[in-house]
Scaffold this motif. Structure first.
Motif, PDB file in Angstrom:
ATOM      1  N   GLY B 112      22.976  34.270  36.091  1.00 47.87           N
ATOM      2  CA  GLY B 112      22.389  35.448  35.461  1.00 47.87           C
ATOM      3  C   GLY B 112      23.450  36.383  34.918  1.00 47.87           C
ATOM      4  N   MET B 113      24.560  35.830  34.479  1.00 48.86           N
ATOM      5  CA  MET B 113      25.653  36.649  33.962  1.00 48.86           C
ATOM      6  C   MET B 113      25.757  36.446  32.448  1.00 48.86           C
ATOM      7  SD  MET B 113      26.404  37.724  36.988  1.00 48.86           S
ATOM      8  CE  MET B 113      27.774  38.840  36.681  1.00 48.86           C
ATOM      9  N   ASP B 114      26.335  37.450  31.773  1.00 47.50           N
ATOM     10  CA  ASP B 114      26.369  37.416  30.313  1.00 47.50           C
ATOM     11  C   ASP B 114      27.516  36.578  29.759  1.00 47.50           C
ATOM     12  OD1 ASP B 114      24.134  39.103  30.031  1.00 47.50           O
ATOM     13  OD2 ASP B 114      25.401  40.817  30.515  1.00 47.50           O
ATOM     14  N   ALA B 115      28.603  36.483  30.505  1.00 39.05           N
ATOM     15  CA  ALA B 115      29.753  35.728  30.002  1.00 39.05           C
ATOM     16  C   ALA B 115      30.502  35.139  31.185  1.00 39.05           C
ATOM     17  CB  ALA B 115      30.686  36.631  29.197  1.00 39.05           C
ATOM     18  N   VAL B 116      31.117  34.024  30.938  1.00 40.70           N
ATOM     19  CA  VAL B 116      31.796  33.305  32.020  1.00 40.70           C
ATOM     20  C   VAL B 116      33.168  32.833  31.547  1.00 40.70           C
ATOM     21  CG1 VAL B 116      31.755  31.169  33.396  1.00 40.70           C
ATOM     22  CG2 VAL B 116      29.659  32.518  33.139  1.00 40.70           C
ATOM     23  N   THR B 117      34.173  32.987  32.400  1.00 37.53           N
ATOM     24  CA  THR B 117      35.465  32.344  32.156  1.00 37.53           C
ATOM     25  C   THR B 117      35.632  31.226  33.166  1.00 37.53           C
ATOM     26  OG1 THR B 117      37.866  32.544  32.204  1.00 37.53           O
ATOM     27  CG2 THR B 117      36.656  34.022  33.651  1.00 37.53           C
ATOM     28  N   LEU B 118      36.196  30.110  32.716  1.00 32.33           N
ATOM     29  CA  LEU B 118      36.401  28.965  33.610  1.00 32.33           C
ATOM     30  C   LEU B 118      37.845  28.900  34.097  1.00 32.33           C
ATOM     31  CD1 LEU B 118      34.526  26.204  31.538  1.00 32.33           C
ATOM     32  CD2 LEU B 118      33.569  27.806  33.199  1.00 32.33           C
ATOM     33  N   GLN B 119      38.655  29.856  33.731  1.00 33.69           N
ATOM     34  CA  GLN B 119      40.092  29.725  33.960  1.00 33.69           C
ATOM     35  C   GLN B 119      40.556  29.773  35.414  1.00 33.69           C
ATOM     36  OE1 GLN B 119      43.877  32.229  32.483  1.00 33.69           O
ATOM     37  NE2 GLN B 119      42.565  31.542  30.846  1.00 33.69           N
ATOM     38  N   PRO B 120      39.978  30.578  36.284  1.00 35.72           N
ATOM     39  CA  PRO B 120      40.541  30.662  37.652  1.00 35.72           C
ATOM     40  C   PRO B 120      40.494  29.305  38.365  1.00 35.72           C
ATOM     41  CG  PRO B 120      39.060  32.500  37.221  1.00 35.72           C
ATOM     42  CD  PRO B 120      38.876  31.530  36.093  1.00 35.72           C
ATOM     43  N   PRO B 121      41.623  28.881  38.922  1.00 34.48           N
ATOM     44  CA  PRO B 121      41.718  27.535  39.447  1.00 34.48           C
ATOM     45  C   PRO B 121      41.158  27.351  40.859  1.00 34.48           C
ATOM     46  CG  PRO B 121      43.846  28.610  39.561  1.00 34.48           C
ATOM     47  CD  PRO B 121      42.928  29.566  38.878  1.00 34.48           C
ATOM     48  N   ALA B 122      40.600  28.371  41.459  1.00 39.90           N
ATOM     49  CA  ALA B 122      40.031  28.245  42.805  1.00 39.90           C
ATOM     50  C   ALA B 122      39.166  29.464  43.055  1.00 39.90           C
ATOM     51  CB  ALA B 122      41.147  28.152  43.857  1.00 39.90           C
ATOM     52  N   GLY B 123      38.393  29.410  44.136  1.00 41.45           N
ATOM     53  CA  GLY B 123      37.532  30.538  44.451  1.00 41.45           C
ATOM     54  C   GLY B 123      38.311  31.831  44.633  1.00 41.45           C
ATOM     55  N   ALA B 124      39.404  31.778  45.382  1.00 41.79           N
ATOM     56  CA  ALA B 124      40.197  32.980  45.619  1.00 41.79           C
ATOM     57  C   ALA B 124      40.809  33.475  44.316  1.00 41.79           C
ATOM     58  CB  ALA B 124      41.289  32.704  46.652  1.00 41.79           C
ATOM     59  N   ALA B 125      41.182  32.554  43.448  1.00 39.09           N
ATOM     60  CA  ALA B 125      41.715  32.941  42.145  1.00 39.09           C
ATOM     61  C   ALA B 125      40.630  33.618  41.325  1.00 39.09           C
ATOM     62  CB  ALA B 125      42.265  31.713  41.412  1.00 39.09           C
ATOM     63  N   GLY B 126      39.389  33.170  41.528  1.00 37.05           N
ATOM     64  CA  GLY B 126      38.267  33.822  40.870  1.00 37.05           C
ATOM     65  C   GLY B 126      38.095  35.252  41.360  1.00 37.05           C
ATOM     66  N   GLU B 127      38.212  35.440  42.671  1.00 37.63           N
ATOM     67  CA  GLU B 127      38.118  36.794  43.225  1.00 37.63           C
ATOM     68  C   GLU B 127      39.186  37.709  42.618  1.00 37.63           C
ATOM     69  OE1 GLU B 127      38.550  36.626  47.425  1.00 37.63           O
ATOM     70  OE2 GLU B 127      36.973  35.125  47.699  1.00 37.63           O
ATOM     71  N   PHE B 128      40.397  37.193  42.603  1.00 41.86           N
ATOM     72  CA  PHE B 128      41.528  37.966  42.071  1.00 41.86           C
ATOM     73  C   PHE B 128      41.252  38.314  40.605  1.00 41.86           C
ATOM     74  CE2 PHE B 128      46.054  37.643  40.334  1.00 41.86           C
ATOM     75  CZ  PHE B 128      46.435  38.905  40.755  1.00 41.86           C
ATOM     76  N   THR B 129      40.782  37.336  39.854  1.00 43.15           N
ATOM     77  CA  THR B 129      40.474  37.552  38.441  1.00 43.15           C
ATOM     78  C   THR B 129      39.383  38.601  38.285  1.00 43.15           C
ATOM     79  OG1 THR B 129      40.999  35.228  38.059  1.00 43.15           O
ATOM     80  CG2 THR B 129      39.808  36.379  36.308  1.00 43.15           C
ATOM     81  N   GLY B 130      38.355  38.475  39.106  1.00 43.17           N
ATOM     82  CA  GLY B 130      37.250  39.419  39.030  1.00 43.17           C
ATOM     83  C   GLY B 130      37.705  40.839  39.319  1.00 43.17           C
ATOM     84  N   ILE B 131      38.547  40.985  40.309  1.00 42.96           N
ATOM     85  CA  ILE B 131      39.032  42.326  40.654  1.00 42.96           C
ATOM     86  C   ILE B 131      39.953  42.853  39.547  1.00 42.96           C
ATOM     87  CG2 ILE B 131      40.411  43.627  42.334  1.00 42.96           C
ATOM     88  CD1 ILE B 131      37.572  42.944  43.261  1.00 42.96           C
ATOM     89  N   LEU B 132      40.729  41.946  38.920  1.00 40.28           N
ATOM     90  CA  LEU B 132      41.559  42.378  37.791  1.00 40.28           C
ATOM     91  C   LEU B 132      40.691  42.861  36.633  1.00 40.28           C
ATOM     92  CD1 LEU B 132      44.347  39.606  37.590  1.00 40.28           C
ATOM     93  CD2 LEU B 132      44.596  41.967  38.434  1.00 40.28           C
TER      94      LEU B 132
END
Lengths: 456, 462, 462, 456
Positions: B112-132
């Motif tokens: 249910g999100m408007d846009a998605v990036t596939l770049q973060p290479p792991a879940g924790a990397a996704g968290e870091f990306t999201g917080i950035l």
């Protein structure tokens, strides 16, 4: 008729799917389980307020295994078919079939992080051996068992420099020839700290210790040097760099890879404190991003290392056994004071790298590295003989790749080469970069012919 | 099972001599095992036999979603057409970009999100990306300095804390309520002008749905903060509820959990993130966009830059794409149905205290008087992989259990039998475990006290 | 290890209803296990873990040549281009035919034969084909009626006897000499006008080279018979001697022995045969011939017809081609060198009586007072696969041992240690074996007495 | 430097090979081993008279793994790329990926015949389950665990009829529509006996009991009937055939396959004594010959069965265990009096077939079989609508395939279809045969278009 066998039918007849083909429940199972939990329906078990219940569709149509494979392969077929002479930090080498067959064994591939060492000795030992390979190659005492890629490993080194008590300063110096992508990742990793990333001047990536010295001051925490460079050159004054940096409380990080390290001066011998890089040049090659970050450092930084470490121990019967160790550095124990947030890493790629290295052995590794020097030397000479091409652009010792100036226009040449089935880098209006390894050397002669014809 | 190290089978030192390079550029020697292909084949075959994977048996590690990994996705990822160089120009890699784009779309709809990036290479990397992304958003609003805190519930994954800290935030820990969920009062007092974001898992690590999610969202949004969804437990909600609809502004997806890509002994995974329209301009570069049937790499207007040196763990993403296509809407919905049914059924069959509820995809049983870690070791003797232990701490001697949708009732009954058998055993038996594994109980304390991290560090008798 | 039958996990009966066909054309019901993909994956993964392969450890089955199977040959055989329909016309399958033709050529050169057919799908099928060729040859010479006997040494493989009998021949058993080789005098008296062929293995099943091979050939040829070479032991001679040069008229190749294609738990293998120019017109149809760079399917002038419904076990032949290309002349020569060195070395390390010699690729040790079959079972407890037992009968309580070139000295030392440890043990220990295997000693006699050959034949408590 | 590592170098640098890359010996090993056997050199160990020593060359150049794979794949690439609508006894169906992944596990693939059942329980159980599958599908009590292919299985049935005491006679009757290849193999198998192979008339393979009765006499030992026929038709009078043959001391053998048997009347129910056929329609498909012979029969012929049989037993601890059984039938025990010379069979293909069947389950199998009827019916109708095509040629119920008459010339049409990327059988001057299954149905519409265009 059972519920899930309806699904296996969709496999073959492509009637509409009514559920997951990977959930093994029969209708009778579902009924018995609902009775056991005292529920009328599965929906009842979802404790989700109506206001946030989703009752829409994703609009994704289910497909049989056959259809999915066919469709994805067809779509991938839209990629232009080309022999790649591309490098610049991402390299292909032939991966022996044995690597695939062993790494694909489901006991490896479908396992998780080794939280229960008693039933994961196999993977732990393989990772211990991977660490040992890197220790041998770098000459440093410590290697972790994987990072995501070279760029994130560089970021982790930078934050390590911040934590290490022997290092002070806020400036991180990187070569002006650093790939934009690595620089961009590094910027994000240091964004939460006081560190600032700055460039030092190089000659197409080759460091001049005098120029570096000019850039140094008391505020420098980290100096990063790549060997070989992204331009394909072997550094020839690393010892002087090491001496220069040894005097200061600066962390000296070298960027390299396992094949180059099999031949080139060990990082330890030129005074490097840490090594990062792309280890998947063994075991995987370029895969549009899937990679393996190499991370090694001196023992003095052990407690600051990011990521997983596997250590030797003993089991109750006194036999050697392996286990994840020093976990108090990690996020699941130390939380916001962890050395990194990394959890899932690239263990399986590390397994592939270790297997590839084991298949090659020391001679095989060294010979492969020697070919990485010879092949570009030969190809550069052949291109240089073409009218309108001057290669290599810079004198020096090459590894895997080199730059060449071309007339009249590099972009146009590269585009015409694509039409002929060859991919090379266009660097600027009159420069191309060509990477040649065991993976594409069989088509090098054809590349020479193609360039000759295009420029003719 | 025991297999010597490669280095115990052979250690060959070769002189590195190469006339084509000056001596000072090359190393002096190289010492590594020199073994033939048959020896290497047996070595790793035997190591594999000393390892437990999903195809070996149940693997109910709570919060890890260890489910069956379909094999056809491996075949797709092994295609040579999939392994292109990341520097290829857009026009030469349209097939890859099309799949990349389709996956961005699929994940957007699922979350249910408007846009998605596939770049973060792991879940924790996704968290870091999201917080950035959150940070960039606040900075763009001139609010970067002030919003210095990220709030994380005490029961959250350790990565949440670490990721927020890596991005330079102060972490504010939010204590839980008596019912195992977010304490709304505590949240209200924690939230303020300093709040950059609240990170939340839903269902949480106890398997409980945060029923007050809309209220929570209001509290955070009213204070100008953003709501971050940790996707680790998304397997519980597919087609039933979407983070975007609950008010989350940012989320990450653990494709190696929810979408059945192999965990690979600890990776590679992938941690795409989804965001609302408002945050889309801050996503990492590049995004893949479709324009008139061709796919382009585009840098978002206020992009945070990059979080990975290339396009992320592409081969893993490709498997994700194939898995989602295979299941479709109905398969995804059924996945959560069976995951939740399995967790509830298994909980009903275990004779241990299991506080809180109702459960979604997982539950946390208490080993009670027993040490949860020892309890788990004893379960190994029953041929199953034990649950996650000692976490979350709100349950004493926690056994955090997630069976996933891929286990049959028969297997769940076997798992329950293992739990119950250990629960009935005396302390001595439990403490002596494991007895049937390839290694016996391993001393982790001494391993950490004097770390030996390579074969170089082993003495001959060690 | 124990894994229930698929039928014990589930047995689902479905009614077969199909409106598009009359009822009398369809069956009424079908009762089979209905299991999900994850359940099937675990079932066969567990079964594999209860099985011993070459990648598990040494497998010194005499006369079976169990050596390392290179993995890249599997990849080649898995290519979709390799799996074409056998009815494709020649022009649509030139690539396949080229490889087929190249392999015919390779094998001809390796065996010193003038022509080769790849059609026989196994070694025994090769024997049968070879004898059919001999028979056709004699019949063409008007000699078919008279030549009614095939001579086979008593130490030969059972297949030799059976293949000759299948072709309608009377089998004359030739006793061996005291030195374990062919008894020339006995041969001379056995050979006569009735002799269609002599079938011989060289080195023979004791690992001994038939030094009198030229004399043997003369005796047979002078009587108008043909000499057939059983290729089971060719691994001993690659590049050292060729059956064609020794006077053999017909030979078969066991590609799953000599050329490292996997034995597959008992197949598929392939048993190409080579023949002299004189016999070429009798080969099965079709042969692949090269004419002006294109490949054609040709029926030999006096072809015996067909011995397989299509082109033989093509995928296995393809692996053979790749293996031979990988090794080349030097690799093939080295294969035999190391196979012979390994057998001799291993024999030298075993404290059992090993009669005869000198050995090539294998040797037959005697378990002496002990029962060879029990001796072998006890070896299982030492983690190795035992040798072939109780055959050939010329050695009492035979342990027929072939290590192949693919075992390292270290592994041979381990094997020898296993032999020697069992040799030192008391009868009781040996009789109680095996103790460490996934199943304990299995009663084969009662299995044969009341055969239960499907799950339908098992009662519920069985 | 060790000996074998020189070899691993050739892997990467392609210098000349000096030995087998799969022999693990170091130079030091070789020396120590020679010392132990008291020899100066390995050559000394060869007890081969000089007169037959070979000192020539084979002229086969060694190549690296990479080179071999590349070269073989390139050569295979010379095959015309075409979607096959070919059948006539060899059929393709989609094989689920799981089959490859499980069957390729080296514990299965690299094992030998199960002479030591205690360490080969896994394969034995899989073969026992394969036998059970065939027992269920045929309704007969006994199935062996593999033959080479359908043709050799037919040959083995014929020789079994010779040995069976309840059967007399020398004539073997086969349908006139039998594939030449199967007939030719059968001729060779009975060549060593008094049996003679003769044809009985059929309508394109479909048996008419009255015509068959005319061909019968006291001297008939075996009657072979295929269902479905090589022409793609389902037999509609098998019950009458069974009744006809039941009266005599004739062995009634039916030819079929596991997919057809999932839907069609069980052989047992129409009185068949034995069933042969190609079982690899599940698990492998067409592979230019690699196949799997199905063999099942009534219990009364058990002691005459050719090939391996796996039986259930118990181990010493009382647990069920499996073992090869009734080995006294076999060549290694009974030698010239064995029921067959077969030794190495097709065990691994049988494993694949069993796994494929397990993945499908009963519903999946049945649905697949139904598709095998539906797809040709639909395609025949569509082709029939094309001017110049009449399909199907004969009324009847189809399975997988059908014949069609075409104008003006079938051979020319087939040749032009090849050029368009489609392969179909040309049967005679005006007849084609078209096979359609789940493996090619996705391109059936394109085939219709192509035929329309070619004939236009």
């Amino acid at each position: 008729m059972s519920y899930h066998t309806q699904l296996s039918r969709t496999e073959e007849t492509e009637t509409e799917s009514t559920g997951s083909p990977f959930a093994p429940h029969t209708e009778a199972d579902v009924e018995a389980m609902l009775r056991a939990v005292d529920a009328e329906s599965v929906e009842e078990l979802f404790d989700v307020p109506n206001s946030v219940r989703f009752d829409g569709e994703f609009g994704i149509e289910a497909a049989s295994e056959r259809e999915v494979v066919r469709s994805v392969v067809e779509t991938l077929g839209r990629n232009e078919s080309a022999t790649e002479f591309l490098g610049r930090g991402h390299y292909d080498h032939y991966v022996p079939s044995l690597v695939d067959h062993l790494a694909d064994r489901s006991e490896f591939l479908t396992s998780y992080t080794q939280y229960q060492p008693e039933i994961t000795q196999g993977f732990l030992q393989a990772l211990f051996e991977y660490q040992s390979l890197l220790v041998e190659l770098t000459g440093l005492e410590v290697a972790n068992c994987s990072m995501y890629d070279a760029a994130t490993a560089l970021g982790e080194v930078a934050t390590l420099s911040r934590r290490a008590r022997s290092v002070t300063g806020d400036r991180v110096l990187v070569p002006d020839a650093l790939r934009d992508e690595r620089r961009a990742v590094l910027e994000n990793y240091v964004g939460g700290t006081a560190l600032a990333v700055e460039e030092y001047p190089t000659a197409a990536g080759v460091v001049d210790p005098d120029d570096l010295e000019d850039a140094l001051d008391d505020d420098v925490a980290l100096v990063y040097v790549e060997n070989p460079t992204t331009t394909g050159l072997i550094q020839d004054r690393l010892e002087a760099v090491g001496e220069l940096l040894a005097a200061d409380d600066v962390l000296f990080c070298l960027g390299s890879d396992p094949i180059a390290l099999s031949l080139l001066r060990t990082p330890a011998s030129i005074g490097a404190d840490a090594v990062i890089g792309d280890a998947s040049v063994l075991g995987l090659g370029t895969a549009y991003g899937t990679s393996l970050g190499l991370f090694a450092c001196k023992e003095e930084y052990l407690r600051q290392v990011p990521g997983r470490l596997v250590g030797a121990s003993r089991d109750e019967s006194g036999r050697r056994a392996y286990t994840l160790t020093l976990q108090t550095r990690e996020q699941h124990i130390r939380r916001e004071r962890a050395t990194s947030n990394i959890c899932t890493n690239q263990a399986w790629v590390a397994l592939r790298t270790a297997i590839h290295a084991a298949v090659l052995g020391p001679d095989g590794l060294l010979d492969l590295a020697k070919e990485c020097h010879r092949l570009p030397e030969v190809l550069a000479r052949e291109l240089d003989a073409i009218e309108g091409v001057s290669a290599p652009v810079r004198d020096g010792y090459h590894f895997r790749e080199f730059r060449a100036t071309v007339e009249p226009d590099a972009t146009e040449l590269v585009s015409e080469l694509y039409a002929e089935g060859f991919a090379v880098h266009a660097i600027d209006a009159d420069t191309i970069q060509v990477c040649v390894t065991d993976a594409n050397e069989n088509r090098a002669a054809e590349l020479v012919t193609a360039i000759t014809e295009v420029l003719d | 099972g025991y297999e010597p190290l490669l280095s115990e089978k052979d250690r060959t030192t070769i002189d590195v001599e190469f006339e084509e390079l000056p001596d000072e550029l090359t190393r002096e020697s190289l010492e590594l095992p020199a073994l033939s292909e048959p020896e290497v084949a047996r070595h790793y075959t035997r190591l594999s036999q000393m390892n437990y994977g999903i195809d070996s048996g149940p693997y109910p590690l709570g919060s890890c979603t260890m489910k069956y990994n379909p094999k056809f996705t491996e075949d797709v990822a092994a295609r040579s057409e999939a392994a292109v160089h990341p520097d290829r120009p857009e026009e030469a890699v349209q097939g890859t970009l099309q799949l990349y784009h389709e996956l961005q779309e699929y994940l957007g709809r699922i979350g249910g999100m408007d846009a998605v990036t596939l770049q973060p290479p792991a879940g924790a990397a996704g968290e870091f990306t999201g917080i950035l992304v959150a940070k960039a958003y606040h900075e763009r609003n001139g609010d970067g300095e002030r919003r210095s805190e990220v709030i994380v519930p005490s029961s959250a994954h350790g990565t949440n804390f670490a990721s927020a800290a890596m991005a330079g935030y102060d972490v504010v820990e939010l204590p839980g309520d008596d019912d195992g969920r977010v304490d709304l009062e505590a949240l209200r007092s924690a939230v303020g002008e300093e709040t950059a974001a609240l990170m939340l898992t839903n269902p949480n690590t106890l398997g409980l749905f945060e029923r007050d999610i809309e209220e929570i969202a209001s509290v955070v949004h009213d204070a100008g903060g953003l709501l971050y969804y940790d996707g680790a437990n998304l397997n519980a909600l597919l087609g039933r509820a979407r983070p975007g609809d609950m008010g989350f502004d940012i989320m990450h997806y653990n494709v190696h959990k929810t979408f059945a890509t192999p965990h690979g002994g600890g990776g590679p995974g992938a941690g795409p993130i989804g965001v609302t329209e408002e945050l889309e301009p801050f996503l990492p570069s590049p995004q893949v966009e479709a324009r008139n049937g061709t796919y382009e790499l585009v840098e978002p207007e206020h992009s945070i830059g990059k979080v990975h040196g290339a396009m992320g763990n592409w081969l893993v993403l490709l498997k994700t794409h194939a898995y989602i296509r295979r299941l479709g809407d109905a398969g995804l919905r059924d996945t959560s149905a069976k995951a939740v049914l399995n967790a509830n059924y298994l909980a009903s069959q275990i004779d241990l205290e299991i506080p809180f509820g109702p459960f979604h995809h997982e539950f946390v049983a208490s080993a009670g008087e027993r040490d949860a870690a020892e309890f788990a070791k004893r379960m190994l003797d029953y041929g199953v992989h034990p649950p996650t232990t000692k976490w979350p701490e709100i349950v004493p001697e926690a056994l955090m259990t997630e069976p996933t949708e891929a286990e049959s009732k028969t297997t769940l009954d076997q798992l329950a039998a293992a739990f119950n058998a250990v629960a009935d055993e005396d302390e001595e038996t439990i403490a002596a475990a494991p007895e049937t594994t390839s290694a016996r109980y391993i001393d982790q304390t001494s391993a950490a006290r004097s770390p030996r991290l390579s074969w170089h560090a082993l003495s001959d008798d060690a």
